[in-house]
Scaffold this motif. Structure first.
Motif, PDB file in Angstrom:
ATOM      1  N   LEU A   1       0.852  -1.186   0.000  1.00 18.79           N
ATOM      2  CA  LEU A   1       0.000   0.000   0.000  1.00 18.79           C
ATOM      3  C   LEU A   1       0.888   1.236   0.000  1.00 18.79           C
ATOM      4  N   SER A   2       0.656   2.132  -0.956  1.00 19.19           N
ATOM      5  CA  SER A   2       1.456   3.355  -1.020  1.00 19.19           C
ATOM      6  C   SER A   2       0.531   4.564  -1.096  1.00 19.19           C
ATOM      7  N   PHE A   3       1.101   5.734  -0.816  1.00 21.81           N
ATOM      8  CA  PHE A   3       0.325   6.965  -0.763  1.00 21.81           C
ATOM      9  C   PHE A   3       1.004   8.047  -1.587  1.00 21.81           C
ATOM     10  N   VAL A   4       0.184   8.874  -2.213  1.00 19.69           N
ATOM     11  CA  VAL A   4       0.658  10.063  -2.910  1.00 19.69           C
ATOM     12  C   VAL A   4      -0.117  11.246  -2.340  1.00 19.69           C
ATOM     13  N   THR A   5       0.610  12.197  -1.732  1.00 14.66           N
ATOM     14  CA  THR A   5      -0.024  13.408  -1.234  1.00 14.66           C
ATOM     15  C   THR A   5      -0.257  14.343  -2.406  1.00 14.66           C
ATOM     16  N   VAL A   6      -1.518  14.651  -2.644  1.00  9.55           N
ATOM     17  CA  VAL A   6      -1.891  15.407  -3.843  1.00  9.55           C
ATOM     18  C   VAL A   6      -1.547  16.879  -3.684  1.00  9.55           C
ATOM     19  N   GLN A   7      -0.992  17.429  -4.738  1.00 11.33           N
ATOM     20  CA  GLN A   7      -0.762  18.856  -4.885  1.00 11.33           C
ATOM     21  C   GLN A   7      -1.315  19.269  -6.240  1.00 11.33           C
ATOM     22  N   PRO A   8      -1.628  20.531  -6.450  1.00  8.27           N
ATOM     23  CA  PRO A   8      -2.112  20.948  -7.760  1.00  8.27           C
ATOM     24  C   PRO A   8      -1.105  20.617  -8.862  1.00  8.27           C
ATOM     25  N   GLY A   9      -1.597  20.066  -9.948  1.00  6.02           N
ATOM     26  CA  GLY A   9      -0.733  19.687 -11.066  1.00  6.02           C
ATOM     27  C   GLY A   9      -0.931  18.231 -11.446  1.00  6.02           C
TER      28      GLY A   9
ATOM     29  N   ASP B   1       1.016  10.079 -14.656  1.00  3.35           N
ATOM     30  CA  ASP B   1       1.221  10.169 -16.107  1.00  3.35           C
ATOM     31  C   ASP B   1       1.924   8.899 -16.560  1.00  3.35           C
ATOM     32  N   ASP B   2       1.178   8.024 -17.261  1.00  2.00           N
ATOM     33  CA  ASP B   2       1.776   6.794 -17.755  1.00  2.00           C
ATOM     34  C   ASP B   2       1.409   6.609 -19.222  1.00  2.00           C
ATOM     35  N   GLN B   3       1.514   5.413 -19.740  1.00  2.00           N
ATOM     36  CA  GLN B   3       1.317   5.189 -21.165  1.00  2.00           C
ATOM     37  C   GLN B   3      -0.129   5.360 -21.609  1.00  2.00           C
ATOM     38  N   THR B   4      -1.071   5.233 -20.699  1.00  2.00           N
ATOM     39  CA  THR B   4      -2.477   5.273 -21.099  1.00  2.00           C
ATOM     40  C   THR B   4      -3.265   6.447 -20.528  1.00  2.00           C
ATOM     41  N   PHE B   5      -2.854   7.008 -19.385  1.00  2.00           N
ATOM     42  CA  PHE B   5      -3.639   8.070 -18.754  1.00  2.00           C
ATOM     43  C   PHE B   5      -2.755   9.124 -18.104  1.00  2.00           C
ATOM     44  N   THR B   6      -3.306  10.332 -18.063  1.00  2.00           N
ATOM     45  CA  THR B   6      -2.761  11.417 -17.256  1.00  2.00           C
ATOM     46  C   THR B   6      -3.856  11.875 -16.304  1.00  2.00           C
ATOM     47  N   VAL B   7      -3.495  12.112 -15.050  1.00  2.00           N
ATOM     48  CA  VAL B   7      -4.454  12.633 -14.073  1.00  2.00           C
ATOM     49  C   VAL B   7      -3.898  13.939 -13.519  1.00  2.00           C
ATOM     50  N   VAL B   8      -4.715  14.979 -13.611  1.00  2.00           N
ATOM     51  CA  VAL B   8      -4.357  16.300 -13.107  1.00  2.00           C
ATOM     52  C   VAL B   8      -5.294  16.648 -11.956  1.00  2.00           C
TER      53      VAL B   8
END
Length: 321
Positions: A115-123, A127-134
């Motif tokens: 289980l891992s976490f990413v603390t979201v910041q604007p931006g 970003d991988d081969q199929t999707f980008t999430v902003v």
């Protein structure tokens, strides 16, 4: 690509609506399911669907109010019991990791997967081969985010009929042409693969917003989206209350959808006071400002098709040899 609504209510569970959770089903695209918010009893709602918890690989939390968060520890635990061993990543505002780690520690829960976490910041947060999430900040009582999920373009299609009409024999050469390579035929002709491939199919855009008042950042998140999921906690005559409680009205969401050139508006986070005729009025009022509006209910499934291309676009996408 489909959206399945696991909870569409605001604040607390109601008889007809559970609290917020949305599944973005990417089974054809990457054999995954992404969740957006995990309100209380989300795992119970999942039992009424075909979703398998082991397919859930990413969870995006918009904000840390309980009706968007309290179902998270139980879902994570059940995923272990149900054969989930693939890694899972949780994206969310600062504090979501403390909440989850504390709940797992106090309950002595051991997960069978990383289980891992990413603390979201604007931006850009993915970003991988199929999707980008902003992600970008919204305007709520606590830090709240909206997410713009952009699918990468799909490669063009090989024009087999055109190849056959030009007497280009089938075989390994087709794979080279599909890759856009130039090849020399046995009769000496030089063929450019780009002349036998349609233009790439643009990917789809899905925007999912957390709780928010109307604010400038929403426009960029929603611009040209195939689907915009927007809260509708208040009706058209309650703009003052919406502003006071850091929420939006159905009309505000509809006007935004029109201005942002959205294809379809899905209203969720519906107050329990909207039932019967009141829910019908909520829909009608919103549709008066943006026709392609729908107030979603628990377990609604919304297919997100590719944009249809006009005959002119289809013709112009075929390059002449």
């Amino acid at each position: 690509m489909e959206l399945e609504f696991l909870g569409t209510g605001a604040g607390s569970p109601a008889k007809q609506r559970n609290v917020t959770s949305i599944a973005l089903k990417l089974l054809a695209e990457r054999n995954e399911v992404w969740l957006f918010d995990v309100g209380e009893a989300t795992q119970h709602q999942i039992l009424q669907t075909t979703i398998r918890p082991r397919k859930i690989t990413k969870i995006f939390i918009t904000h840390l109010h309980g009706d968007h968060l309290f179902g998270l520890p139980g879902l994570l635990s059940s995923r272990s019991f149900q054969g989930g061993d693939e890694p899972l990543t949780i994206y969310g505002p600062e504090g979501v990791q403390d909440f989850v780690r504390t709940a797992l520690r106090v309950s002595e829960t051991r997960l069978s997967y990383p289980l891992s976490f990413v603390t979201v910041q604007p931006g850009t947060i993915l970003d991988d081969q199929t999707f980008t999430v902003v992600a970008d900040l919204l305007d709520h009582r606590i830090k709240s985010y909206g997410y713009r999920i952009v699918e990468k373009p799909h490669p063009g299609v090989l024009l087999v009929d055109k190849l056959q009409a030009d007497h280009i024999p089938a075989g390994p050469i087709y794979a080279k042409l599909k890759a856009g390579e130039k090849v020399i035929l046995s009769d000496g002709r030089q063929i450019d693969g780009h002349n036998y491939i349609t233009e790439a199919q643009p990917g789809r855009i899905v925007t999912i917003l957390g709780d928010t008042r109307q604010t400038a950042s929403i426009m960029a998140l929603a611009q040209d989206a195939d689907v915009l999921v927007h809260e509708s906690t208040f009706g058209k005559n309650e703009a003052k209350l919406a502003k006071q409680y850091y929420h939006s009205t159905n009309i505000q969401a509809a006007k935004l959808a029109q201005k942002a050139n959205v294809q379809q508006l899905l209203l969720t986070h519906i107050s329990a006071r909207y039932v019967g005729r009141k829910i019908y009025e909520l829909i009608q009022d919103a549709q008066s400002a943006f026709a392609n509006t729908r107030v979603v209910s628990d377990f609604d499934i919304i297919d997100i098709p590719f944009k249809k291309r006009t005959a002119h676009e289809k013709i112009s996408s075929i390059k002449e040899s």
